[in-house]
Design a protein around this motif. Structure first.
Motif, mmCIF file in Angstrom:
data_model
loop_
_atom_site.group_PDB
_atom_site.id
_atom_site.type_symbol
_atom_site.label_atom_id
_atom_site.label_comp_id
_atom_site.label_asym_id
_atom_site.label_seq_id
_atom_site.Cartn_x
_atom_site.Cartn_y
_atom_site.Cartn_z
ATOM 1 N N SER A 61 0.946 -1.117 0.020
ATOM 2 C CA SER A 61 -0.106 0.099 -0.075
ATOM 3 C C SER A 61 0.811 1.287 -0.010
ATOM 4 O O SER A 61 1.991 1.119 0.230
ATOM 5 N N ARG A 62 0.541 2.266 -0.005
ATOM 6 C CA ARG A 62 1.359 3.484 0.050
ATOM 7 C C ARG A 62 1.947 3.640 1.166
ATOM 8 O O ARG A 62 3.089 3.907 1.089
ATOM 9 N N ARG A 63 1.318 3.308 2.285
ATOM 10 C CA ARG A 63 1.848 3.296 3.622
ATOM 11 C C ARG A 63 2.928 2.376 3.697
ATOM 12 O O ARG A 63 4.104 2.770 4.331
ATOM 13 N N VAL A 64 3.005 1.098 3.059
ATOM 14 C CA VAL A 64 3.995 0.172 3.276
ATOM 15 C C VAL A 64 5.034 0.517 2.512
ATOM 16 O O VAL A 64 6.209 0.565 2.729
ATOM 17 N N ARG A 65 4.932 0.852 1.238
ATOM 18 C CA ARG A 65 5.771 1.413 0.384
ATOM 19 C C ARG A 65 6.825 2.630 0.731
ATOM 20 O O ARG A 65 7.971 2.648 0.794
ATOM 21 N N GLN A 66 6.034 3.397 1.497
ATOM 22 C CA GLN A 66 6.986 4.573 2.057
ATOM 23 C C GLN A 66 7.868 4.084 3.302
ATOM 24 O O GLN A 66 8.718 4.411 3.459
ATOM 25 N N ALA A 67 7.249 3.071 3.979
ATOM 26 C CA ALA A 67 8.103 2.375 4.960
ATOM 27 C C ALA A 67 9.099 1.650 4.494
ATOM 28 O O ALA A 67 10.341 1.773 5.031
#
Length: 266
Positions: A179-185
């Motif tokens: 997800s966007r959050r996972v990719r950012q992490a």
């Protein structure tokens, strides 16, 4: 001039007699050897994940007919069966390890079949196979809270660094879910690029943290494999997989919304 798409092959186990948990996503040693011979005979040039991403970042040209060979999880057959074939052809490859599944000091017991040990992982690295991260315990990362997500990413990176003496720069999402959050992490953890599944060809415009791969499974026949490495009829080959992925994505998003609503009421 538009950037040429690249087939990134996603393998899991290479085994003569896999268990039921890994059978569908395994290939036999004979099939793997035949598939690598197809790549050699057709004059394709295997790259590893870090090399592909570096070329796309810098603008350096790709080989005329690039392809990536990747393995997920860390099954023992990658060392036993795949490594000799890769070495025979001089092919680059990337292995993404779930560090809690590798036999040794960090083993959580979650591995689905016989897994590599760290000595074998080091031998793969010594032959030039890129070792990337695949989380610690192989969870669905987009379903984790922020703290647990970061622990999965950081712990995996630290273990690989400690065992191999080199910091992994490539990552593959367990189950292909992000997800966007996972990719950012993943980016903030220090990985330079990450692979999803998508069952499509990788393109520069997908961005370095959502590159598509195509699945090679036990049912992949010779003609289908040739189409995959040639980048032909990809949509048709994986039409059923794409429909299931889209449907399950809706279910997963609904679960996330429900969990957030529950946490906000607590």
């Amino acid at each position: 001039m538009s950037e040429k798409p690249v087939p990134i092959l996603m393998y899991h186990a290479v085994a003569s007699d896999p268990n039921e948990a890994t059978r569908a996503l395994s290939v036999s040693p004979q099939a793997f050897a035949e598939q690598m011979a197809v790549i050699a005979d057709r004059g394709l040039s295997p790259l590893n994940t870090a090399d592909l991403a570096a070329r796309w970042r810098s603008g350096r040209p790709l080989p005329e007919r690039p392809v990536l060979i990747t393995f997920d999880d860390g099954y023992e057959g990658v060392h036993r069966h795949a490594l000799p074939v890769l070495a025979k052809h001089g092919f680059a490859a990337t292995l993404f390890v779930s560090t809690g599944w590798i036999r040794g000091a960090y083993d959580t017991g979650g591995g689905l079949d016989t897994m590599l040990d760290w000595g074998q992982v080091r031998e793969l690295a010594a032959t030039g196979v890129e070792i990337g991260g695949h989380s610690h315990t192989h969870p669905q990362l987009d379903q984790l809270d922020d703290g647990t997500l970061r622990h999965e990413l950081i712990h995996c990176k630290e273990i690989v660094s400690d065992e191999l003496g080199t910091v992994p720069t490539s990552f593959a999402y367990p189950y292909g879910y992000s997800s966007r959050r996972v990719r950012q992490a993943v980016r903030e953890t220090g990985y330079g690029q990450a692979l999803a599944v998508g069952n499509g060809l990788a393109r520069r415009r997908q961005g370095p943290y959502a590159l598509h791969r195509v699945t090679v499974r036990r049912s992949t026949g010779a003609e289908e494999f040739e189409r995959l490495v040639e980048g032909r009829a990809i949509v048709r080959n994986f039409a059923g997989d794409r429909a299931l992925t889209k449907g399950y994505a809706l279910v997963r998003r609904a679960r996330q919304v429900r969990r957030k609503a529950i946490r906000s009421r607590v």
